[in-house]
Design a protein around this motif. Structure first.
Motif, mmCIF file in Angstrom:
data_model
loop_
_atom_site.group_PDB
_atom_site.id
_atom_site.type_symbol
_atom_site.label_atom_id
_atom_site.label_comp_id
_atom_site.label_asym_id
_atom_site.label_seq_id
_atom_site.Cartn_x
_atom_site.Cartn_y
_atom_site.Cartn_z
ATOM 1 N N THR A 64 10.803 -2.225 -11.821
ATOM 2 C CA THR A 64 9.839 -1.816 -10.799
ATOM 3 C C THR A 64 9.032 -0.630 -11.293
ATOM 4 O OG1 THR A 64 11.386 -2.540 -9.089
ATOM 5 C CG2 THR A 64 9.549 -1.152 -8.388
ATOM 6 N N LEU A 65 7.718 -0.823 -11.324
ATOM 7 C CA LEU A 65 6.792 0.248 -11.684
ATOM 8 C C LEU A 65 6.483 1.036 -10.419
ATOM 9 C CD1 LEU A 65 4.838 1.493 -13.825
ATOM 10 C CD2 LEU A 65 3.135 -0.178 -13.031
ATOM 11 N N THR A 66 6.640 2.343 -10.463
ATOM 12 C CA THR A 66 6.407 3.193 -9.287
ATOM 13 C C THR A 66 5.552 4.387 -9.673
ATOM 14 O OG1 THR A 66 8.523 2.565 -8.294
ATOM 15 C CG2 THR A 66 7.488 4.577 -7.463
ATOM 16 N N LEU A 67 4.489 4.576 -8.912
ATOM 17 C CA LEU A 67 3.670 5.779 -9.026
ATOM 18 C C LEU A 67 4.003 6.640 -7.823
ATOM 19 C CD1 LEU A 67 1.348 7.432 -10.313
ATOM 20 C CD2 LEU A 67 -0.221 6.147 -8.831
ATOM 21 N N LYS A 68 4.413 7.885 -8.068
ATOM 22 C CA LYS A 68 4.726 8.830 -6.990
ATOM 23 C C LYS A 68 3.617 9.869 -6.951
ATOM 24 C CE LYS A 68 9.749 8.484 -7.030
ATOM 25 N NZ LYS A 68 10.924 9.226 -6.608
ATOM 26 N N GLU A 69 3.085 10.098 -5.731
ATOM 27 C CA GLU A 69 2.016 11.077 -5.540
ATOM 28 C C GLU A 69 2.379 12.004 -4.386
ATOM 29 O OE1 GLU A 69 -2.027 9.111 -5.523
ATOM 30 O OE2 GLU A 69 -0.708 7.385 -5.244
ATOM 31 N N PRO A 70 1.886 13.240 -4.422
ATOM 32 C CA PRO A 70 2.150 14.160 -3.309
ATOM 33 C C PRO A 70 1.598 13.605 -1.993
ATOM 34 C CG PRO A 70 1.156 15.326 -5.151
ATOM 35 C CD PRO A 70 1.069 13.863 -5.468
ATOM 36 N N HIS A 71 2.320 13.881 -0.919
ATOM 37 C CA HIS A 71 1.921 13.482 0.436
ATOM 38 C C HIS A 71 2.426 14.565 1.382
ATOM 39 C CE1 HIS A 71 2.042 11.313 4.263
ATOM 40 N NE2 HIS A 71 1.104 10.546 3.756
ATOM 41 N N PRO A 72 1.702 14.855 2.448
ATOM 42 C CA PRO A 72 2.126 15.932 3.360
ATOM 43 C C PRO A 72 3.557 15.784 3.892
ATOM 44 C CG PRO A 72 -0.088 15.212 3.909
ATOM 45 C CD PRO A 72 0.420 14.276 2.851
ATOM 46 N N ASP A 73 4.052 14.551 4.042
ATOM 47 C CA ASP A 73 5.394 14.333 4.587
ATOM 48 C C ASP A 73 6.450 14.074 3.522
ATOM 49 O OD1 ASP A 73 4.559 14.652 7.243
ATOM 50 O OD2 ASP A 73 3.900 12.562 7.331
ATOM 51 N N GLY A 74 6.078 14.125 2.252
ATOM 52 C CA GLY A 74 7.030 13.836 1.181
ATOM 53 C C GLY A 74 6.292 13.351 -0.044
ATOM 54 N N LEU A 75 6.591 12.127 -0.461
ATOM 55 C CA LEU A 75 5.900 11.519 -1.596
ATOM 56 C C LEU A 75 5.389 10.148 -1.198
ATOM 57 C CD1 LEU A 75 8.394 12.304 -4.515
ATOM 58 C CD2 LEU A 75 6.132 13.303 -4.186
ATOM 59 N N LEU A 76 4.165 9.834 -1.610
ATOM 60 C CA LEU A 76 3.638 8.485 -1.441
ATOM 61 C C LEU A 76 4.043 7.710 -2.682
ATOM 62 C CD1 LEU A 76 1.891 6.309 -0.072
ATOM 63 C CD2 LEU A 76 -0.072 7.262 -1.321
ATOM 64 N N GLU A 77 4.765 6.620 -2.475
ATOM 65 C CA GLU A 77 5.207 5.792 -3.589
ATOM 66 C C GLU A 77 4.481 4.459 -3.535
ATOM 67 O OE1 GLU A 77 9.458 5.373 -3.463
ATOM 68 O OE2 GLU A 77 9.758 7.358 -4.318
ATOM 69 N N THR A 78 3.892 4.067 -4.661
ATOM 70 C CA THR A 78 3.271 2.756 -4.800
ATOM 71 C C THR A 78 4.111 1.982 -5.805
ATOM 72 O OG1 THR A 78 1.090 3.734 -4.417
ATOM 73 C CG2 THR A 78 1.145 1.520 -5.360
ATOM 74 N N HIS A 79 4.641 0.820 -5.370
ATOM 75 C CA HIS A 79 5.558 0.030 -6.189
ATOM 76 C C HIS A 79 4.920 -1.296 -6.594
ATOM 77 C CE1 HIS A 79 8.824 2.605 -4.730
ATOM 78 N NE2 HIS A 79 8.393 2.383 -3.500
ATOM 79 N N SER A 80 5.285 -1.763 -7.766
ATOM 80 C CA SER A 80 4.884 -3.085 -8.221
ATOM 81 C C SER A 80 6.000 -3.638 -9.096
ATOM 82 C CB SER A 80 3.572 -3.003 -9.014
ATOM 83 O OG SER A 80 3.150 -4.291 -9.386
#
Length: 193
Positions: A64-80
């Motif tokens: 699973t490829l995951t990009l983690k980005e900052p988000h006000p409530d934690g981390l925004l994770e985009t998975h593929s």
């Protein structure tokens, strides 16, 4: 593609604290799963500088490829999800990011063509439900060292904080500022170079 907001709390543990939680929170009956995070970055650390991270997690036969980005409530994770063949190409620096990951990278001002494979961190992990949260015990290995970690994932920040504090207080564990795995990996990698 899937996206989610990750709300988690982390604390590095001593080996003794790890074994105390292992026993007291009854992890002995829970299967230990091995997973490896393969990390990617630009030569000038653009992802790190933006507070983001890109990894392929290898768990059994899934990649699973995951990009983690900052988000006000934690981390925004985009998975593929990737095929094993595609993941192997990534590890050989022949990257072809799925469109949803490319889109997110572009929003960060980063081209997938500038990314390279920088190394791996392997974790032996156990997880269980506890007081409407997911409690995770990790023993991780990277750059010739290892560490122990408590993670707690929750649906709400407030509930997660309360359960996390309760665990630390109940088992007399000092609260420690704890970087995420990729930051710990980078720190160890830079020290070893």
């Amino acid at each position: 593609m899937a996206q989610e907001i990750e709300i988690e709390f982390k604390n590095l543990l001593t080996e003794t604290e790890y074994h105390t939680l292992y026993t007291q929170l009854e992890f002995a009956t829970i299967e230990q799963v091995k997973q490896t995070n393969h990390y990617f970055e630009t030569d000038d650390y653009k992802l790190r500088d933006k507070g983001a991270a890109l990894r392929i997690r290898q768990k059994a036969d899934t990649w699973t490829l995951t990009l983690k980005e900052p988000h006000p409530d934690g981390l925004l994770e985009t998975h593929s999800t990737l095929s094993k063949e595609t993941a192997m190409l990534w590890l050989e620096n022949q990257l072809s990011a799925p469109s949803e990951i490319n889109r997110q990278l572009e929003q960060l001002g980063i081209s997938a063509a500038d990314l390279r494979y920088i190394g791996a961190l392997t974790t032996k992990r156990q997880e269980r439900e506890y007081n409407h949260t997911l409690v995770v015990l990790d023993h991780s290995f990277y750059c010739g060292q290892s560490d122990y970690e408590l993670e707690l994932e929750a649906r709400s920040k407030q509930h997660g904080e309360q359960v996390f504090e309760d665990i630390l207080n109940t088992f007399h564990i000092s609260k420690r500022a704890t970087d995420n795995k990729i930051k710990r990996f980078f720190q160890a990698k830079l020290k070893s170079e």
